[in-house]
Enzyme design. Structure first.
Site, PDB file in Angstrom:
ATOM      1  N   TYR A 176     -67.133   1.914   1.595  1.00 46.60           N
ATOM      2  CA  TYR A 176     -67.558   1.920   0.191  1.00 46.60           C
ATOM      3  C   TYR A 176     -69.057   1.664  -0.003  1.00 46.60           C
ATOM      4  O   TYR A 176     -69.518   1.580  -1.132  1.00 46.60           O
ATOM      5  CB  TYR A 176     -66.754   0.874  -0.612  1.00 46.60           C
ATOM      6  N   LYS A 206     -56.980  -2.041  12.144  1.00 51.57           N
ATOM      7  CA  LYS A 206     -56.574  -0.837  12.875  1.00 51.57           C
ATOM      8  C   LYS A 206     -57.448  -0.765  14.120  1.00 51.57           C
ATOM      9  O   LYS A 206     -58.015   0.273  14.469  1.00 51.57           O
ATOM     10  CB  LYS A 206     -56.755   0.379  11.939  1.00 51.57           C
ATOM     11  N   ASP A 235     -50.690   0.153   9.541  1.00 50.43           N
ATOM     12  CA  ASP A 235     -49.482   0.975   9.365  1.00 50.43           C
ATOM     13  C   ASP A 235     -48.227   0.104   9.475  1.00 50.43           C
ATOM     14  O   ASP A 235     -47.307   0.191   8.649  1.00 50.43           O
ATOM     15  CB  ASP A 235     -49.450   2.154  10.353  1.00 50.43           C
ATOM     16  N   ASP A 255     -57.634  -1.911  -0.194  1.00 47.97           N
ATOM     17  CA  ASP A 255     -57.508  -1.122  -1.422  1.00 47.97           C
ATOM     18  C   ASP A 255     -56.116  -0.496  -1.489  1.00 47.97           C
ATOM     19  O   ASP A 255     -55.438  -0.512  -2.519  1.00 47.97           O
ATOM     20  CB  ASP A 255     -58.598  -0.028  -1.382  1.00 47.97           C
TER      21      ASP A 255
END
Ligand SMILES: NC(=O)c1ccc[n+]([C@@H]2O[C@H](COP(=O)([O-])OP(=O)(O)OC[C@H]3O[C@@H](n4cnc5c(N)ncnc54)[C@H](O)[C@@H]3O)[C@@H](O)[C@H]2O)c1
Length: 358
Positions: A139, A191, A223, A247
């Site tokens: 971002y 991740k 995940d 998010d």
């Protein structure tokens, strides 16, 4: 006892923002009278209408001005007449980055079993807090598009993590897990198996964690975390997560607690002016229809009061919402369940009668 007086910046924004913020302020007003504090508000017009009239998004001077206030209440930003993401980046990200609000705090708390889409899960099972990093990752806007619209087009957006940014948010999360004292467990979601840069998160989590021997450290890949949240939400206590994955997973959290009409967040820089908002957007198709739930915004006010140390007022607001939802006087938090203004009135009435601790 010293007089407690607060200065709030209020940005109602676009779409349903103004109508839900009006109810948030109604509740703030009532609880201030009940709990004996006073406040003043400065309203800012930023959003689509203002932009179309003036071409102004968020002036630098306003960032300086709000730094002198106690907190900011934001409705929602976004309007289909304007290029998608333009105002959101300028105003929401402008405030988050401009004020260095590095923690995005997202409680996921179910108030009544019937609001949860998961079978046999109760308020005891769905009670967790996400600490999402709020100023880095993809971002930051570093990147761009080269040879746009041609067969040779290249699009790059950098995922940026700094040691400082990672460490401060992880430290905040450990402190929170310790203070909250539920399971005294902090889960790091990342991740790192696929994104090498996340090795920085793994190392920092272990290094900072060594200073918190009383807090149990746990880990899940993003995940798997989504899967566990649906299967066993009761395993979650406090979780820390980078900006983009945070998010996404916090919208999943919003659904577990009853939908977008339920969920609030705080954009926090401890000890400095911080910003509170519902996590939903401007839902343009429902704007002005008096059909949206103001509960998410009321809970943003609740978080703001808690942040400012108005613990009794925060408890009172939460208890009122909880009672109305549990007794189904607020039957659900989805669009059209109860008029927006009537929901605000009901919460105000209930504030008077709920029991709060000393
Ligand atoms: N922080 C923000 O201001 C913010 C956050 C998300 C999206 N947006 C912007 O908002 C605009 C619309 O985005 P979107 O449609 O993807 O998301 P949205 O959250 O505005 O709406 C999605 C759906 O959620 C439900 N919903 C939202 N708020 C609700 C409420 N208070 N009560 C009951 N139901 C509610 C509605 O069914 C709505 O159609 C876009 O411009 C987007 O960029 C802004």
């Amino acid at each position: 006892m010293a007089q407690r007086h607060y200065a709030f910046a209020v940005l109602p924004g676009d779409g349903i923002g103004p109508e839900v913020v009006a109810e948030g302020i109604k509740v703030l007003d009532r609880v201030a009278k009940l709990e004996g504090f006073t406040y003043e508000t400065t309203r800012y017009p930023f959003g689509a209408e203002h932009y179309l009239k003036t071409r102004e998004t968020l002036p630098e001077s306003v960032l300086a001005e709000v730094k002198g206030m106690n907190a900011i209440l934001l409705g929602a930003i976004g309007d289909p007449r304007i290029e998608v993401g333009f105002l959101e980046r300028a105003i929401i990200s402008g405030l988050r980055f401009g004020l260095d609000l590095y923690v995005n705090l997202r409680p996921v708390k179910l108030y009544a079993e019937h609001l949860c889409p998961l079978k046999d899960k109760t308020p005891e099972d769905v009670d967790m807090i996400f600490v999402r990093e709020n100023t880095e990752d993809v971002y930051t806007g570093i990147g761009g598009i080269f040879k746009k619209g041609t067969p040779d087009e290249v699009a790059i957006q950098e995922m940026i993590f700094t040691r400082k940014g990672t460490e401060r948010v992880i430290r905040y999360a450990f402190d929170l897990a310790r203070r909250r004292a539920k399971q005294k467990k902090l889960l790091m979601i990342d991740k790192a198996n696929a994104i090498r840069a996340m090795d920085l998160w793994t190392r920092t989590f272990d290094e900072v964690g060594a200073e918190y021997p009383d807090v149990t450290r746990d880990h899940a890949y993003i995940d798997a975390a989504c899967m566990w949240m649906v299967k066993n939400p009761e395993w979650f206590d406090v979780a820390v997560v980078a900006n983009m994955f945070g998010d996404i997973i916090t919208d999943l959290g919003a659904m577990l607690q009853g939908g977008m009409g339920a969920a609030a967040s705080g954009n926090i820089h401890p000890g400095q002016v911080s910003m509170f908002e519902p996590i939903h957007g401007s839902a343009p198709k429902y704007a002005g229809k008096n059909v949206s739930s103001p509960v998410a915004t009321v809970m943003a006010v609740q978080m703001m009061l808690d942040y400012l140390g108005e613990a009794r007022a925060a408890q009172r607001v939460e208890a009122a919402v909880m009672e109305l939802v549990r007794t189904k006087r607020i039957p659900s938090l989805t669009t059209g369940a109860l008029p927006t203004d009537e929901t605000g009135d009901l919460i105000c009435e209930t504030l008077e009668t709920v029991a709060v601790g000393a």
